[in-house]
Design a protein around this motif. Structure first.
Motif, PDB file in Angstrom:
ATOM      1  N   ASP A   1       5.071  -0.490  13.885  1.00  0.00           N
ATOM      2  CA  ASP A   1       4.721   0.874  14.276  1.00  0.00           C
ATOM      3  C   ASP A   1       5.202   1.888  13.227  1.00  0.00           C
ATOM      4  O   ASP A   1       4.478   2.850  12.914  1.00  0.00           O
ATOM      5  CB  ASP A   1       5.350   1.184  15.636  1.00  0.00           C
ATOM      6  CG  ASP A   1       4.825   2.485  16.226  1.00  0.00           C
ATOM      7  OD1 ASP A   1       3.591   2.637  16.336  1.00  0.00           O
ATOM      8  OD2 ASP A   1       5.659   3.358  16.561  1.00  0.00           O
ATOM      9  N   GLN A   2       6.393   1.671  12.688  1.00  0.00           N
ATOM     10  CA  GLN A   2       6.903   2.580  11.664  1.00  0.00           C
ATOM     11  C   GLN A   2       6.022   2.546  10.405  1.00  0.00           C
ATOM     12  O   GLN A   2       5.701   3.588   9.818  1.00  0.00           O
ATOM     13  CB  GLN A   2       8.334   2.204  11.299  1.00  0.00           C
ATOM     14  CG  GLN A   2       9.357   2.513  12.384  1.00  0.00           C
ATOM     15  CD  GLN A   2      10.742   2.018  12.037  1.00  0.00           C
ATOM     16  OE1 GLN A   2      10.936   1.364  11.009  1.00  0.00           O
ATOM     17  NE2 GLN A   2      11.714   2.325  12.897  1.00  0.00           N
ATOM     18  N   VAL A   3       5.627   1.334   9.987  1.00  0.00           N
ATOM     19  CA  VAL A   3       4.769   1.210   8.808  1.00  0.00           C
ATOM     20  C   VAL A   3       3.412   1.835   9.083  1.00  0.00           C
ATOM     21  O   VAL A   3       2.827   2.526   8.221  1.00  0.00           O
ATOM     22  CB  VAL A   3       4.613  -0.276   8.420  1.00  0.00           C
ATOM     23  CG1 VAL A   3       3.548  -0.435   7.331  1.00  0.00           C
ATOM     24  CG2 VAL A   3       5.938  -0.831   7.930  1.00  0.00           C
ATOM     25  N   ARG A   4       2.894   1.601  10.300  1.00  0.00           N
ATOM     26  CA  ARG A   4       1.588   2.160  10.655  1.00  0.00           C
ATOM     27  C   ARG A   4       1.636   3.687  10.623  1.00  0.00           C
ATOM     28  O   ARG A   4       0.704   4.345  10.135  1.00  0.00           O
ATOM     29  CB  ARG A   4       1.174   1.656  12.040  1.00  0.00           C
ATOM     30  CG  ARG A   4      -0.232   2.090  12.451  1.00  0.00           C
ATOM     31  CD  ARG A   4      -0.601   1.641  13.858  1.00  0.00           C
ATOM     32  NE  ARG A   4      -0.703   0.182  13.938  1.00  0.00           N
ATOM     33  CZ  ARG A   4       0.099  -0.577  14.657  1.00  0.00           C
ATOM     34  NH1 ARG A   4       1.103  -0.017  15.358  1.00  0.00           N
ATOM     35  NH2 ARG A   4      -0.070  -1.876  14.692  1.00  0.00           N
ATOM     36  N   GLN A   5       2.683   4.276  11.164  1.00  0.00           N
ATOM     37  CA  GLN A   5       2.819   5.743  11.172  1.00  0.00           C
ATOM     38  C   GLN A   5       2.935   6.299   9.756  1.00  0.00           C
ATOM     39  O   GLN A   5       2.312   7.317   9.418  1.00  0.00           O
ATOM     40  CB  GLN A   5       4.054   6.144  12.004  1.00  0.00           C
ATOM     41  CG  GLN A   5       3.907   5.887  13.502  1.00  0.00           C
ATOM     42  CD  GLN A   5       5.180   6.244  14.256  1.00  0.00           C
ATOM     43  OE1 GLN A   5       6.080   6.860  13.680  1.00  0.00           O
ATOM     44  NE2 GLN A   5       5.235   5.879  15.522  1.00  0.00           N
ATOM     45  N   ARG A   6       3.705   5.618   8.934  1.00  0.00           N
ATOM     46  CA  ARG A   6       3.851   6.083   7.552  1.00  0.00           C
ATOM     47  C   ARG A   6       2.527   5.977   6.792  1.00  0.00           C
ATOM     48  O   ARG A   6       2.144   6.891   6.036  1.00  0.00           O
ATOM     49  CB  ARG A   6       4.921   5.256   6.839  1.00  0.00           C
ATOM     50  CG  ARG A   6       5.190   5.711   5.413  1.00  0.00           C
ATOM     51  CD  ARG A   6       6.332   4.935   4.813  1.00  0.00           C
ATOM     52  NE  ARG A   6       6.534   5.282   3.412  1.00  0.00           N
ATOM     53  CZ  ARG A   6       7.435   4.725   2.617  1.00  0.00           C
ATOM     54  NH1 ARG A   6       8.230   3.753   3.116  1.00  0.00           N
ATOM     55  NH2 ARG A   6       7.564   5.099   1.358  1.00  0.00           N
TER      56      ARG A   6
ATOM     57  N   ASN B   1      -0.502   7.019  -7.149  1.00  0.00           N
ATOM     58  CA  ASN B   1       0.716   6.550  -6.478  1.00  0.00           C
ATOM     59  C   ASN B   1       0.531   6.479  -4.965  1.00  0.00           C
ATOM     60  O   ASN B   1       0.996   5.542  -4.308  1.00  0.00           O
ATOM     61  CB  ASN B   1       1.891   7.463  -6.809  1.00  0.00           C
ATOM     62  CG  ASN B   1       2.326   7.318  -8.256  1.00  0.00           C
ATOM     63  OD1 ASN B   1       2.061   6.289  -8.891  1.00  0.00           O
ATOM     64  ND2 ASN B   1       2.971   8.356  -8.799  1.00  0.00           N
ATOM     65  N   LEU B   2      -0.157   7.483  -4.417  1.00  0.00           N
ATOM     66  CA  LEU B   2      -0.377   7.535  -2.975  1.00  0.00           C
ATOM     67  C   LEU B   2      -1.267   6.380  -2.539  1.00  0.00           C
ATOM     68  O   LEU B   2      -1.013   5.726  -1.521  1.00  0.00           O
ATOM     69  CB  LEU B   2      -0.991   8.884  -2.590  1.00  0.00           C
ATOM     70  CG  LEU B   2      -1.135   9.171  -1.088  1.00  0.00           C
ATOM     71  CD1 LEU B   2       0.218   9.092  -0.379  1.00  0.00           C
ATOM     72  CD2 LEU B   2      -1.749  10.576  -0.884  1.00  0.00           C
ATOM     73  N   GLN B   3      -2.328   6.129  -3.305  1.00  0.00           N
ATOM     74  CA  GLN B   3      -3.237   5.033  -2.974  1.00  0.00           C
ATOM     75  C   GLN B   3      -2.523   3.686  -3.072  1.00  0.00           C
ATOM     76  O   GLN B   3      -2.740   2.779  -2.268  1.00  0.00           O
ATOM     77  CB  GLN B   3      -4.445   5.065  -3.909  1.00  0.00           C
ATOM     78  CG  GLN B   3      -5.385   6.243  -3.634  1.00  0.00           C
ATOM     79  CD  GLN B   3      -6.455   6.397  -4.700  1.00  0.00           C
ATOM     80  OE1 GLN B   3      -6.307   5.881  -5.816  1.00  0.00           O
ATOM     81  NE2 GLN B   3      -7.534   7.114  -4.370  1.00  0.00           N
TER      82      GLN B   3
ATOM     83  N   GLN C   1      -3.550  10.580   5.768  1.00  0.00           N
ATOM     84  CA  GLN C   1      -3.882  11.960   6.130  1.00  0.00           C
ATOM     85  C   GLN C   1      -3.714  12.891   4.921  1.00  0.00           C
ATOM     86  O   GLN C   1      -4.546  13.774   4.682  1.00  0.00           O
ATOM     87  CB  GLN C   1      -2.993  12.427   7.292  1.00  0.00           C
ATOM     88  CG  GLN C   1      -3.366  13.799   7.833  1.00  0.00           C
ATOM     89  CD  GLN C   1      -2.498  14.199   9.022  1.00  0.00           C
ATOM     90  OE1 GLN C   1      -1.488  13.568   9.306  1.00  0.00           O
ATOM     91  NE2 GLN C   1      -2.908  15.240   9.715  1.00  0.00           N
ATOM     92  N   ARG C   2      -2.656  12.683   4.151  1.00  0.00           N
ATOM     93  CA  ARG C   2      -2.448  13.479   2.938  1.00  0.00           C
ATOM     94  C   ARG C   2      -3.579  13.233   1.935  1.00  0.00           C
ATOM     95  O   ARG C   2      -4.069  14.163   1.280  1.00  0.00           O
ATOM     96  CB  ARG C   2      -1.112  13.103   2.279  1.00  0.00           C
ATOM     97  CG  ARG C   2       0.128  13.603   3.018  1.00  0.00           C
ATOM     98  CD  ARG C   2       1.375  13.213   2.255  1.00  0.00           C
ATOM     99  NE  ARG C   2       1.389  13.808   0.924  1.00  0.00           N
ATOM    100  CZ  ARG C   2       2.099  13.379  -0.106  1.00  0.00           C
ATOM    101  NH1 ARG C   2       2.830  12.275   0.039  1.00  0.00           N
ATOM    102  NH2 ARG C   2       2.067  13.990  -1.268  1.00  0.00           N
ATOM    103  N   LEU C   3      -3.952  11.925   1.850  1.00  0.00           N
ATOM    104  CA  LEU C   3      -5.019  11.592   0.898  1.00  0.00           C
ATOM    105  C   LEU C   3      -6.337  12.242   1.299  1.00  0.00           C
ATOM    106  O   LEU C   3      -7.068  12.803   0.462  1.00  0.00           O
ATOM    107  CB  LEU C   3      -5.170  10.065   0.818  1.00  0.00           C
ATOM    108  CG  LEU C   3      -6.222   9.539  -0.169  1.00  0.00           C
ATOM    109  CD1 LEU C   3      -5.843   9.898  -1.602  1.00  0.00           C
ATOM    110  CD2 LEU C   3      -6.368   8.033  -0.019  1.00  0.00           C
ATOM    111  N   ASP C   4      -6.627  12.204   2.611  1.00  0.00           N
ATOM    112  CA  ASP C   4      -7.903  12.745   3.103  1.00  0.00           C
ATOM    113  C   ASP C   4      -7.926  14.269   3.090  1.00  0.00           C
ATOM    114  O   ASP C   4      -8.995  14.886   3.037  1.00  0.00           O
ATOM    115  CB  ASP C   4      -8.179  12.238   4.519  1.00  0.00           C
ATOM    116  CG  ASP C   4      -8.394  10.742   4.556  1.00  0.00           C
ATOM    117  OD1 ASP C   4      -8.692  10.150   3.498  1.00  0.00           O
ATOM    118  OD2 ASP C   4      -8.235  10.144   5.662  1.00  0.00           O
ATOM    119  N   SER C   5      -6.749  14.872   3.159  1.00  0.00           N
ATOM    120  CA  SER C   5      -6.699  16.345   3.237  1.00  0.00           C
ATOM    121  C   SER C   5      -7.047  17.027   1.905  1.00  0.00           C
ATOM    122  O   SER C   5      -7.369  18.212   1.859  1.00  0.00           O
ATOM    123  CB  SER C   5      -5.307  16.792   3.684  1.00  0.00           C
ATOM    124  OG  SER C   5      -4.350  16.510   2.666  1.00  0.00           O
TER     125      SER C   5
END
Length: 247
Positions: A73-78, A99-101, A84-88
């Motif tokens: 769950d922690q990995v999924r949330q992260r 790096n994000l990808q 979300q940052r990538l899509d924003s």
């Protein structure tokens, strides 16, 4: 020692009742249910130990599963936050985007690995639960057998104890009519001679030690007065003369 022939005969009745009490005590002690209960109790102890071990394993697996699911769950949330940052479109630097990808891909792999761990733990927990269920049934089955054997044993105890009480009362009545000194000697010999203190002289043979009397001993017994308390030279038990003594 002297005692009326009738009193000596009554001593044989006391002896017969004492033998019956010994038989009842032996029967009570050697009931087959004793060994059955002992064996089943050992089985029950082993099964309960195995059940505790299985329950412990299931409990450990449950905690391990909870921890693994929390990690997933922690990995999924992260990963969701990163996506979300990538899509924003907030991240515009090519390097930061790369790096994000890369982190999202790494988190996806990590999530997959952790989900495999969860599945493996769930399988072990399910196996432990099945083992707990199986052992619980076996414990209940063996306990039922113990209860049944205990019930049969207690029923047998009741029957034996009731007969023993009846025999004891009968012995008290007959023993009460035997002269005290004769009864005292009999009780002393009975304790010394494995429960047999008085025996019938039958066809020139002592029924206590099963030895045929020597001619000289028989001659002495023939010459003894009817109220003389005679003893077997071989086993020293009281010898009671009857019409079947062969004198």
């Amino acid at each position: 020692m002297n005692a009326a022939p009738a009193d000596q005969i009554r001593l044989l009745d006391v002896q017969a009742l004492d033998v019956r009490l010994q038989q009842l005590a032996h029967k009570r002690k050697s009931l087959p249910e004793h060994a059955e209960i002992e064996s089943l109790t050992k089985d029950l102890t082993q099964l309960r130990d195995l059940l505790v071990a299985a329950q412990t394993e299931e409990s450990d697996c449950a905690r391990e599963q909870t921890k693994a699911e929390q990690d997933v769950d922690q990995v999924r949330q992260r990963s969701a936050r990163d996506q979300q940052r990538l899509d924003s479109g907030a991240v515009t630097s090519p390097k930061d985007l790369e790096n994000l990808q890369r982190e999202i891909a790494s988190l996806a792999k990590r999530q997959g690995d952790l989900e495999d761990v969860v599945l493996e733990v769930m399988e072990r927990r399910e196996s432990a639960q099945e083992r707990v269920g199986e052992l619980t049934e076996r414990v209940a089955s063996v306990q039922s057998k113990i209860d049944d054997a205990t019930g049969r044993r207690d029923t047998a105890f009741g029957e034996i104890d009731r007969e023993a009480a009846t025999v004891t009362k009968e012995r008290e009545v007959i023993a009460g009519s035997v002269p005290a000194d004769l009864l005292k000697l009999y009780d002393k010999l009975r304790e010394q001679q494995g429960g047999i203190g008085a025996a019938k002289l039958y066809q020139r043979t002592c029924q206590g030690c099963r030895q045929e009397l020597a001619i000289t001993e028989l001659s002495e017994i023939r010459a003894a007065a009817p109220d003389t308390v005679v003893r077997c030279e071989n086993c020293r038990r009281i010898l009671v003369r009857t019409s079947e003594s062969g004198l």
